[in-house]
Write a protein that holds these residues in place. Sequence first.
Motif, PDB file in Angstrom:
ATOM      1  N   MET A   1       0.473  -5.874   9.031  1.00 23.83           N
ATOM      2  CA  MET A   1       1.191  -6.393   8.081  1.00 23.83           C
ATOM      3  C   MET A   1       1.034  -5.789   6.649  1.00 23.83           C
ATOM      4  N   LEU A   2       2.209  -5.499   5.883  1.00 25.55           N
ATOM      5  CA  LEU A   2       2.207  -5.039   4.595  1.00 25.55           C
ATOM      6  C   LEU A   2       2.060  -6.145   3.654  1.00 25.55           C
TER       7      LEU A   2
ATOM      8  N   MET B   1       0.868  -1.028   0.111  1.00 26.58           N
ATOM      9  CA  MET B   1       0.109   0.145   0.141  1.00 26.58           C
ATOM     10  C   MET B   1       0.785   1.206   0.003  1.00 26.58           C
ATOM     11  N   ASP B   2       0.552   2.235  -0.758  1.00 27.19           N
ATOM     12  CA  ASP B   2       1.452   3.366  -0.869  1.00 27.19           C
ATOM     13  C   ASP B   2       0.949   4.302   0.463  1.00 27.19           C
ATOM     14  N   LEU B   3       2.157   5.282   0.618  1.00 25.63           N
ATOM     15  CA  LEU B   3       2.223   6.089   1.940  1.00 25.63           C
ATOM     16  C   LEU B   3       0.875   6.785   2.221  1.00 25.63           C
TER      17      LEU B   3
ATOM     18  N   HIS C   1      -9.048  12.069  -1.520  1.00 25.12           N
ATOM     19  CA  HIS C   1      -8.260  11.990  -0.219  1.00 25.12           C
ATOM     20  C   HIS C   1      -6.856  11.490  -0.347  1.00 25.12           C
ATOM     21  N   GLY C   2      -6.290  11.445  -1.691  1.00 22.28           N
ATOM     22  CA  GLY C   2      -5.062  10.852  -1.888  1.00 22.28           C
ATOM     23  C   GLY C   2      -4.938   9.480  -1.805  1.00 22.28           C
ATOM     24  N   ARG C   3      -5.839   8.780  -1.699  1.00 16.41           N
ATOM     25  CA  ARG C   3      -5.675   7.234  -1.732  1.00 16.41           C
ATOM     26  C   ARG C   3      -5.554   6.874  -3.228  1.00 16.41           C
ATOM     27  N   ARG C   4      -4.586   6.015  -3.567  1.00 15.19           N
ATOM     28  CA  ARG C   4      -4.523   5.291  -4.890  1.00 15.19           C
ATOM     29  C   ARG C   4      -5.194   4.090  -4.943  1.00 15.19           C
TER      30      ARG C   4
ATOM     31  N   HIS D   1      -5.132  -1.458  -3.739  1.00 14.75           N
ATOM     32  CA  HIS D   1      -4.128  -0.101  -3.586  1.00 14.75           C
ATOM     33  C   HIS D   1      -2.789  -0.526  -4.102  1.00 14.75           C
ATOM     34  N   LEU D   2      -2.655  -1.533  -4.757  1.00 17.24           N
ATOM     35  CA  LEU D   2      -1.281  -2.151  -5.446  1.00 17.24           C
ATOM     36  C   LEU D   2      -1.316  -1.198  -6.786  1.00 17.24           C
ATOM     37  N   LEU D   3       0.034  -1.169  -7.394  1.00 21.68           N
ATOM     38  CA  LEU D   3       0.557  -0.916  -8.579  1.00 21.68           C
ATOM     39  C   LEU D   3       0.244  -2.063  -9.598  1.00 21.68           C
ATOM     40  N   SER D   4       0.043  -1.693 -10.782  1.00 22.68           N
ATOM     41  CA  SER D   4      -0.473  -2.749 -11.698  1.00 22.68           C
ATOM     42  C   SER D   4       0.592  -3.794 -11.925  1.00 22.68           C
TER      43      SER D   4
END
Length: 193
Positions: A87-88, A1-3, A148-151, A110-113
């Motif tokens: 846990m991430l 998950m991104d920051l 909200h800045g969520r990816r 929330h992951l990148l492709s």
Amino acid sequence: MDLHSLEFYNANAKQYAEQTMALDVSHLYDKFLPHLAVGSHILDVGCGSGRDSLHFINQGYKVTAFDGSPEIVAQANTILPIKAKVMLFDEMDFEPKSFDGIWACASLLHLLSDELPIIIRKLRTFLKDDGVFFCSFKLGDGLRTDSHGRRFLDMTKEGLRRVLEECGYGGIDVFTNDGVGGEIWVNVFWSCR
């Protein structure tokens, strides 16, 4: 998950937990649970408020739950009879073939492709040979950031099918459903049973 997404969930954990606890996802449970004997072990990936873990436990299933947000996990642990872990995705380190079912409801989005297939393959190693897998994404095509800045990694039915098949999940069932505020969700259900 991104920051930025993690910061949102940490800052809004209580409100987020309250909002998601009230959501009715029984139609998704009805697709997943009939393939698992009572007492089966389910991994709740990105457990959020603990809503799904609590439902599974109340139905007689064993659950291991985790989320990347410490504040969300604290909220989940106020309602769960088990202790969810912080846990991430890249920290997952479970025994191979240790779960009968993997439930990733609105968490892998929330992951990148390029991260998605890596994590899906990793999850597959934790699933028993006769296991059941579920995941869900918002309908769309590609990466976006909300107000909200969520990816979010939005997926089409075809795109999600392709990723899962490339990761070794054949014979999957991809379906959509309506969500809160008119959003459409793309879901994958897979069972080798």
